[in-house]
Design an enzyme around this catalytic site. Structure first.
Site, mmCIF file in Angstrom:
data_model
loop_
_atom_site.group_PDB
_atom_site.id
_atom_site.type_symbol
_atom_site.label_atom_id
_atom_site.label_comp_id
_atom_site.label_asym_id
_atom_site.label_seq_id
_atom_site.Cartn_x
_atom_site.Cartn_y
_atom_site.Cartn_z
ATOM 1 N N GLY A 242 0.809 -1.213 0.000
ATOM 2 C CA GLY A 242 0.000 0.000 0.000
ATOM 3 C C GLY A 242 0.840 1.258 0.000
ATOM 4 N N GLU A 364 -1.611 5.506 5.079
ATOM 5 C CA GLU A 364 -0.726 4.343 4.951
ATOM 6 C C GLU A 364 0.490 4.474 5.865
ATOM 7 O OE1 GLU A 364 -2.504 2.419 3.653
ATOM 8 O OE2 GLU A 364 -2.741 2.457 1.494
ATOM 9 N N ARG A 376 14.744 2.848 12.790
ATOM 10 C CA ARG A 376 14.907 1.620 13.564
ATOM 11 C C ARG A 376 15.742 0.588 12.802
ATOM 12 N NH1 ARG A 376 8.754 1.019 16.029
ATOM 13 N NH2 ARG A 376 9.052 2.346 17.863
#
Length: 388
Positions: A242, A364, A376
């Site tokens: 998406g 999204e 991260r």
């Protein structure tokens, strides 16, 4: 390493642009002004294969890789960003059902979705959980062979006009986080479902957006996707694609804005010569094209990584989504500036392009969340070196 499109990809690109020019662009302004959801046009998109782009061929879809799908969606977005964005959501829902549903559930929904006869909505966001999706509170209680869903979902595209919902709900304990979430295929007209008012939005007006409420909605256990507790993983897998899709819609918008700007600079005269002769405006056009090309390259790289099952595909999808949606809005905004006062009036499409691309930086996963996902991964040993 070959960056050129294949003959097949070029044919897909040309076919999608032809559909956009004939079926989307002539009506986009009217759909926006009247908040019309063009269901008949979506059925035509189904006939063209655009409603099942990456649904596997054995289930009636085109079975295209995400890279080829992004090439198609970019061209569709040059015609109508809002309608194309809904097409991407429908594709995501159809892919989830085709990939994770039981045979009976898949057979009930997927062929009709691929044809555009049945439309889908993706139900993850809630009034109290947006960026922190794993904290969702909608519950699904098991009773025998059924589940009973209670709760609400917010900002659901197509809601109230679609036929099937993929709903993420908590089957574990309240504090079970992502591991306690399951996904369900729910008929949109099931008893106990109610819909809020159609939201009056800044953009994306050719698709309705509503609150969806569930009051002990009975759902057969056979309509669960996968096993209990797998729903959040499925939802995130869908969101990787998406994010590429919505980034691609931004590419299409920027491409259209660039084309309109080129034409306007060649036609409009000030101080006795065409605007295209002014170096400052040439530089602006050059920067817009450069940023669009960089974003397109990043999006196609992310799509390639997803197709290859790369371990870092999610990070690449987040990078592509962050960069392309920021770039798409900025290019459209600069195109409006180049058009001056004409860009601000609705007779020209620039103000609609700006309004429709702005939300891409939010949905999204907001671009702030994209930065968090990327950071991260970058803090993982060896990740930064792997980008080289």
């Amino acid at each position: 390493m070959n960056f050129s499109l294949t003959d097949d990809q070029r044919a897909l690109q040309e076919g999608a642009r032809a559909f956009a020019d004939a079926e989307l662009a002539p009506h986009a302004a009217e759909w926006d002004a009247t908040a019309h959801f063009p269901i008949e046009t979506l059925r035509k998109a189904g006939e063209a294969g655009f409603m099942g782009l990456y649904v596997p061929e054995e289930h009636g879809g085109l079975g295209l890789p995400r890279l080829d799908s992004s090439i198609i969606l970019e061209q569709l977005a040059t015609g109508c960003i809002s309608t194309t964005a809904y097409i991407t959501i429908h594709n995501m829902v159809g892919w989830m059902i085709a990939s994770f549903a039981t045979d009976s559930c898949r057979e009930q929904w997927v062929p009709a979705m691929v044809a555009g006869d049945k439309l889908g909505s993706y139900c993850l966001t809630e009034p109290g959980s947006g960026s922190d999706a794993a904290s969702l509170r909608t519950r699904a209680e098991r009773e025998g062979d059924d589940y009973y869903l209670s709760g609400s979902k917010m900002f659901i595209s197509g809601a109230g006009a679609t036929d099937v919902l993929v709903v993420m709900a908590r089957t574990g304990e309240p504090d079970s986080g992502a591991a306690g979430i399951s996904a369900f295929v729910v008929p949109a007209d099931a008893e106990g479902i109610s819909y809020g008012k159609k939201e009056d939005k800044m953009g994306w007006n050719s698709q309705p957006t509503r609150l969806v409420s569930f009051d002990r909605v009975r759902v057969a256990a056979a309509n669960r996707l996968g096993e209990e507790g797998e729903g959040f993983r499925f939802a995130m897998k869908a969101l990787d694609g998406g994010r590429i899709n919505i980034a691609t819609c931004s590419l299409g918008a920027a491409q259209k804005a660039l084309e309109l700007s080129r034409d306007y600079l060649g036609e409009r005269k000030q101080f006795g010569r065409e605007l295209a002769h002014f170096q400052a405006l040439q530089f602006k056009l050059a920067d817009m094209a450069t940023e669009l090309t960089a974003a397109r390259t990043l999006v196609r790289l992310a799509a390639f990584k997803l197709d290859e099952g790369d371990a870092e595909a999610s990070a690449h999808c987040a990078m592509a989504k962050r960069f392309a949606t920021d770039m798409g809005f900025e290019v459209c905004n600069q195109a409006l500036q180049l058009h001056g006062g004409y860009g601000y009036i609705r007779e020209y499409p620039l103000e609609r392009l700006v309004r429709d691309t702005r939300v891409h930086q939010i949905l999204e996963g907001t671009n702030e969340i994209m930065r968090l996902i990327i950071a991260r991964r970058l803090l993982t040993p060896g990740m930064i070196e792997s980008l080289a």
